[in-house]
Scaffold this active site. Structure first.
Site, PDB file in Angstrom:
ATOM      1  N   THR A  63     -66.202 -30.800  44.256  1.00  0.00           N
ATOM      2  CA  THR A  63     -65.759 -29.404  44.298  1.00  0.00           C
ATOM      3  C   THR A  63     -65.857 -28.793  42.911  1.00  0.00           C
ATOM      4  O   THR A  63     -66.327 -27.669  42.736  1.00  0.00           O
ATOM      5  CB  THR A  63     -64.311 -29.326  44.799  1.00  0.00           C
ATOM      6  OG1 THR A  63     -64.181 -30.148  45.945  1.00  0.00           O
ATOM      7  CG2 THR A  63     -63.929 -27.908  45.129  1.00  0.00           C
ATOM      8  N   GLU A  69     -73.669 -59.719  40.537  1.00  0.00           N
ATOM      9  CA  GLU A  69     -74.711 -58.749  40.193  1.00  0.00           C
ATOM     10  C   GLU A  69     -75.660 -59.318  39.135  1.00  0.00           C
ATOM     11  O   GLU A  69     -76.867 -59.075  39.182  1.00  0.00           O
ATOM     12  CB  GLU A  69     -74.094 -57.443  39.684  1.00  0.00           C
ATOM     13  CG  GLU A  69     -73.273 -56.691  40.719  1.00  0.00           C
ATOM     14  CD  GLU A  69     -74.073 -56.310  41.958  1.00  0.00           C
ATOM     15  OE1 GLU A  69     -75.299 -56.120  41.848  1.00  0.00           O
ATOM     16  OE2 GLU A  69     -73.462 -56.222  43.040  1.00  0.00           O
TER      17      GLU A  69
HETATM   18  P1  ADP Z   1     -63.949 -34.004  45.233  1.00  0.00           P
HETATM   19  O1  ADP Z   1     -64.341 -32.622  45.655  1.00  0.00           O
HETATM   20  O2  ADP Z   1     -65.103 -34.844  44.840  1.00  0.00           O
HETATM   21  O3  ADP Z   1     -63.051 -34.714  46.174  1.00  0.00           O
HETATM   22  P2  ADP Z   1     -62.588 -32.571  43.195  1.00  0.00           P
HETATM   23  O4  ADP Z   1     -63.707 -31.804  42.611  1.00  0.00           O
HETATM   24  O5  ADP Z   1     -61.706 -31.839  44.118  1.00  0.00           O
HETATM   25  O6  ADP Z   1     -63.118 -33.873  43.884  1.00  0.00           O
HETATM   26  O7  ADP Z   1     -61.775 -33.223  42.011  1.00  0.00           O
HETATM   27  C1  ADP Z   1     -60.379 -33.160  41.964  1.00  0.00           C
HETATM   28  C2  ADP Z   1     -59.904 -33.048  40.552  1.00  0.00           C
HETATM   29  O8  ADP Z   1     -60.193 -34.233  39.825  1.00  0.00           O
HETATM   30  C3  ADP Z   1     -60.575 -31.939  39.781  1.00  0.00           C
HETATM   31  O9  ADP Z   1     -59.916 -30.731  39.961  1.00  0.00           O
HETATM   32  C4  ADP Z   1     -60.465 -32.444  38.341  1.00  0.00           C
HETATM   33  O10 ADP Z   1     -59.225 -32.129  37.786  1.00  0.00           O
HETATM   34  C5  ADP Z   1     -60.539 -33.947  38.496  1.00  0.00           C
HETATM   35  N1  ADP Z   1     -61.878 -34.441  38.237  1.00  0.00           N
HETATM   36  C6  ADP Z   1     -62.668 -35.090  39.111  1.00  0.00           C
HETATM   37  N2  ADP Z   1     -63.833 -35.429  38.558  1.00  0.00           N
HETATM   38  C7  ADP Z   1     -63.814 -34.971  37.296  1.00  0.00           C
HETATM   39  C8  ADP Z   1     -64.743 -34.990  36.217  1.00  0.00           C
HETATM   40  N3  ADP Z   1     -65.934 -35.571  36.333  1.00  0.00           N
HETATM   41  N4  ADP Z   1     -64.378 -34.405  35.064  1.00  0.00           N
HETATM   42  C9  ADP Z   1     -63.179 -33.814  34.954  1.00  0.00           C
HETATM   43  N5  ADP Z   1     -62.278 -33.763  35.918  1.00  0.00           N
HETATM   44  C10 ADP Z   1     -62.557 -34.331  37.080  1.00  0.00           C
HETATM   45 ZN    ZN Z   2     -75.503 -58.672  46.082  1.00  0.00          ZN
END
Ligand code: ADP
Ligand code: ZN
Length: 667
Positions: free
Chosen positions: A235, A452
């Protein structure tokens, strides 16, 4: 998802239900007023009634079939009858009386008419309980209207703002709109995910300067699929694309489309696309697209979820319908691309898949850096250590750790957050995560690393095995670790190539047996692949000595009989067993020979979690089949550009099912 941003409900002008109430109230009031001819009415006794008639007060008399009689009073006698109430009497005041029988009333009135006391008219009518009549007529209507409102509200979702307005909004999309400019999320907010960012960068370019691509006759892609476990920032990444391109962002969850009523989902899809087209260029983000996009039933007789299929069909139609260059790009997120309907993944729809994986050690450091920015830390906090302590954590888990640490520090009235607070927070989150089996213990981590490293070592020393690109022990989807290879583009495969591949695939289990002295379910997926491959070689490709040049391939799905005899079946089985046993002992030989290197490789994996072809080369020296692997080494620098396949290991089918559920509930 981050809900505190400037979200705004779209569908601004909501038709209001109150006019409906007003109309109903109006009808009731109208009927009520016309039912009475105006004026007060009072109950009197039969004696008083007779007396009044005799005195000549009666103007006209209405007799009802329930033995009640209404007598209207002559205007000049109103004061006599109503005394001090007379001023309030109104135009046509009346008295009511209950009579014993209509016959006696008739007789009495005839007499008085003859006497000249009563000159008015007598009318016989049915029961005059107007209000009752109206009430009983309206009751079912009121009931159904009420029921309708209730259902529509339920459909609109309990917590949905807008209340009664939802009745007219069922078919409207429930997408949240994040207007451009406000509260921008950019790539800086997304830590790690370099590969994914690189891929979506192109989408940003499309949105910013569509003419650059369309002028050359190119077609802008319509959609991309973000594939990865929950909490990895899908997201966030989609929002960042909108933020970078500075376009509006519609966000909706796949499950929002699905309702219990037929046609609702499809009309929501239509509505969403209509709104998006108005705002183009913009991005539509559909979270959990598997809720609508799961593969449709193959057999129409089996029934299945028609409503979901309608919704999916509508989605496909809309995606095909809008022009390629309309400037609307759809990003969808899912944890499992494999269960999606193939039609969704076809060219012109979600034809790009972008993997958003759990972060490795370095990426976790970056995520920590993003999330400790707003915190007040003291000197004891060491990001490197924190990242090491959190294998298997997703970005969302890390965000959670940082927040929890701040809360713990606050609870102890500290002025800054210290290392101990982080450790306590990690413990707490691990406790919560344990159920999801995502977090590895040290022993598990070692086992996975050895496994691995087994694949990596063997593929390094076999001429025809696919060249290695990278090996990770970061859990990926349902796999515990993965070795990535550069598959050769080839139309035909030789027996030697197949044997080398089988040997490398068996290397994981062989390493477990040799160096852990304990075998595990971690190799199940490897074994499945090897078994299928061996069966294919023998029964289909005619590669076995005892069954040469025979292909028992049967492409009639519905035939349950085997195209060979019981004796041949036994032969195939024993050949498969022998083939796999040979390759397994070959794998063990190679591993024993390169024991030290293998162990070094495993140690390196434990430490770094991801290693690349260069690291393997540093340990084993140049690959004996240099020319080809050199090319590959050059390519592996730009690892994202190569098409790579992964070599997944699953715990076991049961467990992965469970994992999947857990991950869902975690989302
Ligand atoms: P998904 O949609 O993959 O389930 P989200 O985008 O809703 O995950 O992520 C939820 C929260 O986790 C984000 O609002 C952020 O605060 C944190 N987060 C997840 N991945 C990252 C990232 N790569 N860098 C910084 N924050 C992250
Ligand atoms: Zn294997």
């Amino acid at each position: 998802m981050n809900n505190n941003s400037n979200k705004q409900k779209i569908n601004v002008p909501r038709p209001n239900l109150s006019w409906l109430y007003i109309i109903i109230a109006g009808i009731i009031a109208f009927l009520y007023i016309t039912s009475d001819e105006g004026g007060i009415s009072k109950e009197i006794t039969y004696t008083e009634f007779k007396d009044m008639v005799k005195k000549g007060y009666a103007d006209k008399i209405i007799a009802y079939d329930n033995n009640s009689v209404e007598m209207f009073i002559k205007p000049e006698n109103i004061v006599d009858v109503f005394k001090k109430d007379a001023p309030k009497a109104g135009k046509s005041p009346s008295v009511r009386v209950q009579v014993g029988s209509m016959d006696s009333l008739d007789k009495f009135l005839d007499e008085e008419q003859k006497n000249g006391n009563f000159t008015g008219s007598v009318r016989y009518e049915k029961d005059n309980d107007y209000f009752g009549v109206i009430f009983w007529n309206l009751l079912p209507i009121i009931f159904f209207v009420g029921l309708w409102i209730f259902i529509m509200r339920r459909m609109g979702g309990a917590g949905n703002a807008g209340g009664a307005g939802n009745v007219f909004n069922v078919g409207k999309s429930k997408a949240q709109l994040f207007e451009k400019g406000a509260n921008r999320v950019t790539f800086k907010d997304v830590a790690g995910q370099t590969a994914a960012k690189q891929e979506v960068q192109e989408i940003v370019e499309f949105l910013k300067q569509p003419q650059k691509y369309t002028e050359l006759g190119g077609k802008i892609p319509k959609g991309a699929l973000l594939v990865g476990p929950p909490g990895t920032g899908k997201t966030l990444l989609a929002k960042a694309v909108a933020g970078e391109a500075d376009v509006p962002f519609f966000s909706m969850s796949g499950s929002d489309f699905v309702e219990m009523f037929v046609g609702v989902g499809a009309s929501r899809v239509r509505d969403l696309f209509r709104q998006a087209k108005e705002k183009a260029p913009c991005i539509i983000f559909i979270d959990e697209i598997d809720a609508v996009g799961r593969a449709r039933g193959k057999n129409p007789n089996m029934g299945g979820n028609d409503e979901r299929e309608n919704t999916l069909n509508q989605l496909l139609t809309e995606m095909d319908g809008f022009g390629t260059n309309s400037g609307v790009i759809i990003l969808a997120a899912t944890n499992r691309a494999d269960i999606l309907d193939k039609a969704l993944l076809r060219a012109g729809r979600f034809d790009r898949q972008i993997h958003v994986d759990l972060p490795d050690l370095n990426e976790r450091k970056d995520v920590f850096k993003v999330h400790i920015r707003p915190l007040k830390l003291d000197d004891s906090v060491d990001i490197d250590l924190l990242a090491r302590q959190t294998p298997g954590f997703s970005g969302a888990d890390i965000a959670n750790v940082c927040n929890e640490a701040a809360l713990i520090a606050a609870r102890h009235n500290k002025s800054s957050v210290s290392k101990d607070d982080f450790m306590a927070a990690i413990d707490r989150i691990v406790g919560g995560l344990e159920k999801k089996t995502k977090v590895m213990t040290a022993a598990e981590k070692r086992a996975i690393a050895l496994h691995e490293a087994g694949h990596a070592t063997i593929s390094w020393f076999l001429e025809y095995a696919n060249p290695l690109i990278k090996v990770t022990i970061v859990p990926r989807g349902r796999a515990l670790g993965a070795a990535w290879y550069l598959p050769e583009e080839r139309q035909i495969t030789t027996k030697e190539q197949m044997l080398d591949e089988m040997c490398a695939t068996l290397g994981g289990r062989a390493a477990e047996e040799l160096f852990i002295k304990q075998i595990s379910t971690g190799a199940m997926n490897d074994l499945e692949r090897v078994t299928k491959q061996a069966y294919g070689m023998i029964a289909y490709a005619g590669m076995s000595e005892k069954l040469p040049n025979l292909c028992y391939y049967n492409n009639d799905e519905y035939s349950f009989s085997k195209p060979y005899s019981e004796h041949t079946a036994e032969l195939i089985d024993s050949e498969v067993k022998q083939l796999i046993a040979e390759q397994y002992s070959r794998a063990k030989e190679i591993l024993t020979l390169h024991k030290e290197g293998h162990n070094k490789l495993a140690e390196l994996l434990i430490e770094k979690e991801v290693i690349f072809a260069e690291d393997v080369e540093a340990i084993f020296g140049k690959r004996p089949w240099a020319s080809r692997s050199e090319e590959i080494m050059a390519e592996s620098q730009v690892e994202n550009e190569v098409k790579s396949i992964e070599n997944k290991e699953e715990n076991s089918n049961n467990e992965s099912e469970k994992n999947n559920e857990n991950e869902k509930s975690n989302d």
